[in-house]
Design a protein around this motif. Structure first.
Motif, PDB file in Angstrom:
ATOM      1  N   VAL A   1       0.846  -1.191   0.000  1.00 56.20           N
ATOM      2  CA  VAL A   1       0.000   0.000   0.000  1.00 56.20           C
ATOM      3  C   VAL A   1       0.883   1.243   0.000  1.00 56.20           C
ATOM      4  O   VAL A   1       1.825   1.331   0.780  1.00 56.20           O
ATOM      5  CB  VAL A   1      -0.905   0.026   1.253  1.00 56.20           C
ATOM      6  N   VAL A   2       0.601   2.185  -0.887  1.00 54.29           N
ATOM      7  CA  VAL A   2       1.284   3.483  -0.866  1.00 54.29           C
ATOM      8  C   VAL A   2       0.698   4.256   0.304  1.00 54.29           C
ATOM      9  O   VAL A   2      -0.501   4.530   0.347  1.00 54.29           O
ATOM     10  CB  VAL A   2       1.088   4.248  -2.193  1.00 54.29           C
ATOM     11  N   ASP A   3       1.549   4.568   1.289  1.00 58.92           N
ATOM     12  CA  ASP A   3       1.020   5.237   2.480  1.00 58.92           C
ATOM     13  C   ASP A   3       1.528   6.665   2.660  1.00 58.92           C
ATOM     14  O   ASP A   3       1.075   7.371   3.549  1.00 58.92           O
ATOM     15  CB  ASP A   3       1.294   4.404   3.733  1.00 58.92           C
ATOM     16  N   LYS A   4       2.469   7.088   1.806  1.00 61.05           N
ATOM     17  CA  LYS A   4       2.950   8.471   1.926  1.00 61.05           C
ATOM     18  C   LYS A   4       3.432   8.952   0.562  1.00 61.05           C
ATOM     19  O   LYS A   4       4.191   8.262  -0.110  1.00 61.05           O
ATOM     20  CB  LYS A   4       4.090   8.550   2.934  1.00 61.05           C
ATOM     21  N   ILE A   5       2.978  10.143   0.178  1.00 60.11           N
ATOM     22  CA  ILE A   5       3.402  10.774  -1.072  1.00 60.11           C
ATOM     23  C   ILE A   5       3.794  12.208  -0.718  1.00 60.11           C
ATOM     24  O   ILE A   5       2.987  12.950  -0.154  1.00 60.11           O
ATOM     25  CB  ILE A   5       2.270  10.785  -2.125  1.00 60.11           C
ATOM     26  N   GLU A   6       5.032  12.558  -1.035  1.00 63.11           N
ATOM     27  CA  GLU A   6       5.526  13.901  -0.714  1.00 63.11           C
ATOM     28  C   GLU A   6       5.995  14.592  -1.985  1.00 63.11           C
ATOM     29  O   GLU A   6       6.684  13.988  -2.803  1.00 63.11           O
ATOM     30  CB  GLU A   6       6.709  13.830   0.243  1.00 63.11           C
ATOM     31  N   VAL A   7       5.626  15.863  -2.127  1.00 63.03           N
ATOM     32  CA  VAL A   7       6.103  16.678  -3.240  1.00 63.03           C
ATOM     33  C   VAL A   7       7.138  17.640  -2.686  1.00 63.03           C
ATOM     34  O   VAL A   7       6.863  18.391  -1.749  1.00 63.03           O
ATOM     35  CB  VAL A   7       4.948  17.459  -3.902  1.00 63.03           C
ATOM     36  N   LEU A   8       8.330  17.599  -3.263  1.00 61.10           N
ATOM     37  CA  LEU A   8       9.420  18.461  -2.812  1.00 61.10           C
ATOM     38  C   LEU A   8       9.417  19.786  -3.572  1.00 61.10           C
ATOM     39  O   LEU A   8       8.750  19.928  -4.594  1.00 61.10           O
ATOM     40  CB  LEU A   8      10.749  17.745  -3.004  1.00 61.10           C
ATOM     41  N   GLU A   9      10.178  20.732  -3.091  1.00 59.95           N
ATOM     42  CA  GLU A   9      10.252  22.057  -3.716  1.00 59.95           C
ATOM     43  C   GLU A   9      10.699  21.966  -5.175  1.00 59.95           C
ATOM     44  O   GLU A   9      10.274  22.745  -6.018  1.00 59.95           O
ATOM     45  CB  GLU A   9      11.217  22.929  -2.920  1.00 59.95           C
ATOM     46  N   SER A  10      11.525  20.979  -5.490  1.00 63.02           N
ATOM     47  CA  SER A  10      12.033  20.796  -6.857  1.00 63.02           C
ATOM     48  C   SER A  10      11.018  20.087  -7.765  1.00 63.02           C
ATOM     49  O   SER A  10      11.330  19.796  -8.909  1.00 63.02           O
ATOM     50  CB  SER A  10      13.318  19.978  -6.815  1.00 63.02           C
ATOM     51  N   ASN A  11       9.832  19.804  -7.255  1.00 61.00           N
ATOM     52  CA  ASN A  11       8.771  19.055  -7.927  1.00 61.00           C
ATOM     53  C   ASN A  11       9.073  17.564  -8.049  1.00 61.00           C
ATOM     54  O   ASN A  11       8.351  16.841  -8.719  1.00 61.00           O
ATOM     55  CB  ASN A  11       8.408  19.633  -9.292  1.00 61.00           C
ATOM     56  N   ALA A  12      10.135  17.100  -7.411  1.00 58.87           N
ATOM     57  CA  ALA A  12      10.359  15.656  -7.298  1.00 58.87           C
ATOM     58  C   ALA A  12       9.295  15.110  -6.351  1.00 58.87           C
ATOM     59  O   ALA A  12       8.790  15.834  -5.476  1.00 58.87           O
ATOM     60  CB  ALA A  12      11.744  15.365  -6.757  1.00 58.87           C
ATOM     61  N   ILE A  13       8.960  13.856  -6.529  1.00 59.38           N
ATOM     62  CA  ILE A  13       7.943  13.219  -5.697  1.00 59.38           C
ATOM     63  C   ILE A  13       8.570  12.011  -5.011  1.00 59.38           C
ATOM     64  O   ILE A  13       9.181  11.174  -5.671  1.00 59.38           O
ATOM     65  CB  ILE A  13       6.730  12.795  -6.542  1.00 59.38           C
ATOM     66  N   GLN A  14       8.426  11.953  -3.688  1.00 61.38           N
ATOM     67  CA  GLN A  14       8.890  10.810  -2.923  1.00 61.38           C
ATOM     68  C   GLN A  14       7.692   9.952  -2.557  1.00 61.38           C
ATOM     69  O   GLN A  14       6.675  10.476  -2.105  1.00 61.38           O
ATOM     70  CB  GLN A  14       9.613  11.247  -1.652  1.00 61.38           C
ATOM     71  N   VAL A  15       7.841   8.649  -2.755  1.00 57.86           N
ATOM     72  CA  VAL A  15       6.744   7.717  -2.509  1.00 57.86           C
ATOM     73  C   VAL A  15       7.216   6.671  -1.505  1.00 57.86           C
ATOM     74  O   VAL A  15       8.281   6.074  -1.682  1.00 57.86           O
ATOM     75  CB  VAL A  15       6.309   7.014  -3.810  1.00 57.86           C
ATOM     76  N   ARG A  16       6.426   6.457  -0.453  1.00 57.79           N
ATOM     77  CA  ARG A  16       6.714   5.385   0.500  1.00 57.79           C
ATOM     78  C   ARG A  16       5.591   4.362   0.429  1.00 57.79           C
ATOM     79  O   ARG A  16       4.415   4.712   0.452  1.00 57.79           O
ATOM     80  CB  ARG A  16       6.828   5.916   1.922  1.00 57.79           C
ATOM     81  N   SER A  17       5.984   3.096   0.349  1.00 59.57           N
ATOM     82  CA  SER A  17       5.025   1.992   0.348  1.00 59.57           C
ATOM     83  C   SER A  17       5.297   1.114   1.559  1.00 59.57           C
ATOM     84  O   SER A  17       6.450   0.928   1.950  1.00 59.57           O
ATOM     85  CB  SER A  17       5.176   1.139  -0.915  1.00 59.57           C
ATOM     86  N   VAL A  18       4.244   0.590   2.145  1.00 57.99           N
ATOM     87  CA  VAL A  18       4.385  -0.379   3.229  1.00 57.99           C
ATOM     88  C   VAL A  18       3.990  -1.745   2.675  1.00 57.99           C
ATOM     89  O   VAL A  18       2.991  -1.870   1.970  1.00 57.99           O
ATOM     90  CB  VAL A  18       3.549   0.002   4.478  1.00 57.99           C
ATOM     91  N   ILE A  19       4.826  -2.736   2.958  1.00 59.96           N
ATOM     92  CA  ILE A  19       4.558  -4.103   2.538  1.00 59.96           C
ATOM     93  C   ILE A  19       4.220  -4.881   3.803  1.00 59.96           C
ATOM     94  O   ILE A  19       5.022  -4.937   4.743  1.00 59.96           O
ATOM     95  CB  ILE A  19       5.779  -4.724   1.820  1.00 59.96           C
ATOM     96  N   ARG A  20       3.035  -5.458   3.836  1.00 57.45           N
ATOM     97  CA  ARG A  20       2.568  -6.176   5.023  1.00 57.45           C
ATOM     98  C   ARG A  20       2.341  -7.641   4.703  1.00 57.45           C
ATOM     99  O   ARG A  20       1.766  -7.971   3.671  1.00 57.45           O
ATOM    100  CB  ARG A  20       1.252  -5.586   5.517  1.00 57.45           C
ATOM    101  N   VAL A  21       2.754  -8.507   5.631  1.00 55.40           N
ATOM    102  CA  VAL A  21       2.432  -9.923   5.564  1.00 55.40           C
ATOM    103  C   VAL A  21       1.368 -10.165   6.625  1.00 55.40           C
ATOM    104  O   VAL A  21       1.548  -9.818   7.797  1.00 55.40           O
ATOM    105  CB  VAL A  21       3.673 -10.809   5.829  1.00 55.40           C
ATOM    106  N   LEU A  22       0.234 -10.721   6.182  1.00 56.84           N
ATOM    107  CA  LEU A  22      -0.901 -10.904   7.080  1.00 56.84           C
ATOM    108  C   LEU A  22      -1.259 -12.380   7.212  1.00 56.84           C
ATOM    109  O   LEU A  22      -1.132 -13.143   6.261  1.00 56.84           O
ATOM    110  CB  LEU A  22      -2.120 -10.147   6.548  1.00 56.84           C
TER     111      LEU A  22
END
Length: 67
Positions: free
Chosen positions: A8-29
């Motif tokens: 699941v993508v749980d965080k999306i950040e837009v930086l001043e340079s317009n770069a985008i950082q994406v964090r995904s969490v991988i869960r085992v259930l």
């Protein structure tokens, strides 16, 4: 006992340079209970290919990079 894995993508950040950082969490259930989780990060620059990205990430990138 049913094991499953979800990403699941749980965080999306837009930086001043317009770069985008994406964090995904991988869960085992197991039967809906989280047994373990880990994170993965990646960055996108304006003009990068968005074809394999989560639709939320692509929508934000298209909006930010259209400016």
């Amino acid at each position: 006992m049913a094991l499953s894995k979800e990403t699941v993508v749980d965080k999306i950040e837009v930086l001043e340079s317009n770069a985008i950082q994406v964090r995904s969490v991988i869960r085992v259930l197991e039967d809906g209970e989280v047994l373990s989780s880990s994170y993965r990060r990646h960055a996108l620059q304006p003009g990068d290919d968005l074809s394999g990205e989560d639709p939320k990430v692509a929508a934000i990138a298209n909006a930010v990079w259209a400016e």
